[in-house]
Design a protein around this motif. Structure first.
Motif, short mmCIF file in Angstrom:
data_model
loop_
_atom_site.label_atom_id
_atom_site.label_comp_id
_atom_site.label_asym_id
_atom_site.label_seq_id
_atom_site.Cartn_x
_atom_site.Cartn_y
_atom_site.Cartn_z
N ARG A 31 0.84 -1.20 0.00
CA ARG A 31 0.00 0.00 0.00
C ARG A 31 0.88 1.25 0.00
O ARG A 31 1.90 1.32 0.68
N ASN A 33 2.28 4.70 0.95
CA ASN A 33 2.40 5.34 2.26
C ASN A 33 1.73 6.71 2.22
O ASN A 33 2.17 7.60 1.49
N ASN A 35 1.92 9.01 4.24
CA ASN A 35 2.79 10.04 4.80
C ASN A 35 3.79 10.57 3.78
O ASN A 35 4.54 11.49 4.08
N LYS A 36 3.82 9.98 2.60
CA LYS A 36 4.68 10.47 1.52
C LYS A 36 3.81 11.10 0.45
O LYS A 36 2.73 10.61 0.13
N LYS A 104 -1.12 12.41 5.91
CA LYS A 104 -1.56 11.52 6.98
C LYS A 104 -2.64 10.58 6.48
O LYS A 104 -2.91 9.56 7.06
N TYR A 126 -1.73 1.28 -4.39
CA TYR A 126 -0.65 0.34 -4.06
C TYR A 126 0.49 0.51 -5.06
O TYR A 126 0.31 1.06 -6.14
#
Length: 159
Positions: A31, A33, A35-36, A104, A126
């Motif tokens: 998956r 991220n 946060n990126k 987030k 993904y």
């Protein structure tokens, strides 16, 4: 009492397992991220339904089923699966994508007046581990009588 209860429990156990084949999350995909940063430009392009999804939904392997994400956030589904009837629709569906990437949470969803592409569920983003190719996992709600939904995996075609 136990002799009466045991057959009933076995029957209930067997009936609970009748959802049909659910997709196993393939370990070669991870998956994205949230946060990126993932710019929308990376999502743009053409995606094709993978053979695993075609087998689970009993779609002919030679059928071309694709999603196209355009620069203006237009979303086109060519030959898409109608999740309500579990049947292939040999036509185009067009709408808009909503995309949020706030470091987030990531959110990708399809919106169109009067068209229900996947029951209101979002798309999960993904990557394929070996080459970082994007894949969109489109959730499909459970069919009548099923406990769990499933997903269709569309893999991006490199342009």
């Amino acid at each position: 009492m136990i002799k009466t209860l045991l057959p009933f429990l076995l029957l209930m156990l067997l009936l609970n397992c009748q959802d049909g084949p659910k997709a196993a999350f393939n370990e070669e995909f991870v998956r994205a991220n949230p946060n990126k940063e993932l710019p929308f430009e990376k999502l743009m392009g053409e995606y094709q339904l993978d053979n695993d999804s075609k087998r689970r939904y009993k779609i002919n392997i030679t059928d071309t089923i694709k999603l196209i994400v355009k620069k203006d956030s237009t979303f086109i589904a060519e030959n898409y699966l109608d999740y309500k009837t579990n049947s292939l629709q040999l036509k185009k569906l067009e709408g808009k994508l909503l995309y949020t990437n706030k470091f987030k949470e990531s959110f990708l969803n399809f919106r169109s007046k009067g068209i229900d592409f996947n029951g209101g569920g979002g798309f999960e983003i993904y990557y394929r581990k070996k080459d970082s190719v994007l894949a969109l996992y489109v959730y499909t709600p459970p069919l009548k009588g099923q406990e769990h939904g499933d997903y269709l995996r569309y893999i991006k075609i490199e342009n």
